[in-house]
Design an enzyme around this catalytic site. Sequence first.
Site, PDB file in Angstrom:
ATOM      1  N   HIS A  22       0.814  -1.227   0.000  1.00  0.00           N
ATOM      2  CA  HIS A  22       0.000   0.000   0.000  1.00  0.00           C
ATOM      3  C   HIS A  22       0.848   1.277   0.000  1.00  0.00           C
ATOM      4  CE1 HIS A  22       0.284  -0.009   4.406  1.00  0.00           C
ATOM      5  NE2 HIS A  22      -0.587  -0.961   4.557  1.00  0.00           N
ATOM      6  N   HIS A  76      -4.161  -9.270  14.795  1.00  0.00           N
ATOM      7  CA  HIS A  76      -4.365  -8.012  14.059  1.00  0.00           C
ATOM      8  C   HIS A  76      -5.298  -8.294  12.879  1.00  0.00           C
ATOM      9  CE1 HIS A  76      -3.633  -4.311  12.056  1.00  0.00           C
ATOM     10  NE2 HIS A  76      -2.482  -4.567  11.467  1.00  0.00           N
ATOM     11  N   GLU A  78      -5.774  -6.574  10.072  1.00  0.00           N
ATOM     12  CA  GLU A  78      -5.384  -6.216   8.704  1.00  0.00           C
ATOM     13  C   GLU A  78      -5.187  -7.494   7.885  1.00  0.00           C
ATOM     14  OE1 GLU A  78      -2.216  -3.296   8.382  1.00  0.00           O
ATOM     15  OE2 GLU A  78      -2.856  -2.799   6.349  1.00  0.00           O
ATOM     16  N   ASP A  80      -3.314  -8.713   5.676  1.00  0.00           N
ATOM     17  CA  ASP A  80      -2.074  -9.466   5.445  1.00  0.00           C
ATOM     18  C   ASP A  80      -1.882 -10.529   6.524  1.00  0.00           C
ATOM     19  OD1 ASP A  80      -1.784  -7.167   7.034  1.00  0.00           O
ATOM     20  OD2 ASP A  80       0.361  -7.007   6.672  1.00  0.00           O
ATOM     21  N   HIS A 142      -0.573  -1.988  15.133  1.00  0.00           N
ATOM     22  CA  HIS A 142      -0.655  -0.906  14.212  1.00  0.00           C
ATOM     23  C   HIS A 142      -2.077  -0.370  13.968  1.00  0.00           C
ATOM     24  CE1 HIS A 142      -0.907  -0.694   9.497  1.00  0.00           C
ATOM     25  NE2 HIS A 142      -0.696   0.505   9.924  1.00  0.00           N
ATOM     26  N   ASP A 161       2.739  -6.854  13.932  1.00  0.00           N
ATOM     27  CA  ASP A 161       3.507  -5.895  13.117  1.00  0.00           C
ATOM     28  C   ASP A 161       4.741  -5.342  13.829  1.00  0.00           C
ATOM     29  OD1 ASP A 161       2.031  -5.955  10.767  1.00  0.00           O
ATOM     30  OD2 ASP A 161       0.720  -4.294  11.336  1.00  0.00           O
ATOM     31  N   TYR A 189      10.520   0.032   8.074  1.00  0.00           N
ATOM     32  CA  TYR A 189       9.192  -0.452   8.449  1.00  0.00           C
ATOM     33  C   TYR A 189       8.585   0.465   9.515  1.00  0.00           C
ATOM     34  CZ  TYR A 189       5.474  -3.672   9.665  1.00  0.00           C
ATOM     35  OH  TYR A 189       4.228  -4.221   9.881  1.00  0.00           O
ATOM     36  N   HIS A 220       6.077 -10.029  10.117  1.00  0.00           N
ATOM     37  CA  HIS A 220       6.767  -9.818   8.839  1.00  0.00           C
ATOM     38  C   HIS A 220       8.267 -10.005   9.054  1.00  0.00           C
ATOM     39  CE1 HIS A 220       3.275  -7.954   6.888  1.00  0.00           C
ATOM     40  NE2 HIS A 220       3.137  -7.169   7.931  1.00  0.00           N
TER      41      HIS A 220
HETATM   42 FE1  FEO Z   1      -0.886  -3.803   9.975  1.00  0.00          FE
HETATM   43 FE2  FEO Z   1       1.178  -6.267   8.653  1.00  0.00          FE
HETATM   44  O1  FEO Z   1      -0.436  -5.334   8.976  1.00  0.00           O
END
Ligand code: FEO
Length: 392
Positions: A22, A76, A78, A80, A142, A161, A189, A220
């Site tokens: 994004h 989380h 989100e 991903d 996040h 995250d 990041y 990640h």
């Molecule tokens: Fe806030 Fe890796 O997603």
Amino acid sequence: MTAIAKDIYWTGYIDWDLRNFHGYSTPSGSSYNAYLLVDEQPTLIDTVKSYGFEEMVSRIRAVIDPAKIRYIISNHTEMDHSGTIDKLLELCPQAVVVCSPKGKEGLQRHFKKQWNFKVVNSGDTLNIGARTLKFFLMPMVHWPDSMATYCEKDEILFPNDAFGQHYASPERFVDEIGTDIVLKEAEKYYANIVMPYGNQVLKALETLGTLPIKMICPSHGLIWREKADLVRIVSRYKKWAGYESDRRAVIVYDTMWHSTEKMARALFERLDRENIPVKLVDLKVSELSDAVTEVMRSRIVAVGSAILNNRVLPSMGGFLTYLKGLRPKNRYGMTFGSYGWSTVGFKELETSLQEAGLELIGPGTYIQYIPDQNDLDAFAEPVSSAKKLLDV
Ligand code: FEO
């Protein structure tokens, strides 16, 4: 199959081809890390992006039948990390989805499903057999729903995250790649994903700092396991969350007929002559995500643009919008640029830096058409002010 500790497996997806997350440039790809805890009640911590489903399931299958999964922890919402919960639940329909109160709201808004939820709050625990998991809400690290899961027996933190990096690799641990490389990715990041939430990060560090931690497994990139690496990443997070910066400057600019570029180079030379480490970032050829990483490092942030139709150039407009959202603090701003017949557009540079939380060092340096040496000497005063601010 990758065992990261006894009966704990990495079952994520490596996104080798990801080049843009994004808007964040990811030249090294990324990974979405899911972790399988094999215990009396097999538990999966986080899932992966939608297109990584088959790879994740095949990694789980290499360890256990996915039908045996009893809990899916969603740290989380989100997508991903939660993007494949729905498909996974088709394989283990009896599984309970464990998440924060905001997580439940978020998952329901995304999937429009009434799953078997277990909502947890900070300090709540979940026994899965030999292990007890403890949860810590980390709002805005996040998203409002974010939380960390801590495994007491193994002293492993799964903070989603936080402490992550966009980095695809066959290795799973920071020490297999090289700490400096991973810290650089973790810095980028943080600058692009976490920077606006410094206060919330400090609160989370205060809570999590009381835990014995042998390993940090982010959602990640690489896992932190060497004691020295754990100390380094936590100390960097404290620095970044406290909006500390280095004695250095960054000049971010775009130019139309090379006049603003001349100004940027003249400013660069003056700062360099004063022994202030300085980096030039030309927005025509640089990624916004790299530019803001330089901003996070630097106490002096100079921005320059030519004026087009009474406005800054579109690339600068995009950069300023991004910067205002990221809200760096404790930094000083300088503005400059070349114009044709009206300086009105430079107001956008000044007000945007102020809105982003920077303190302006004096008035901007604006020059009509082509700068000559006299014009360029006008940088003497702001550079002298910058030096004084850096050397206090
Ligand atoms: Fe806030 Fe890796 O997603």
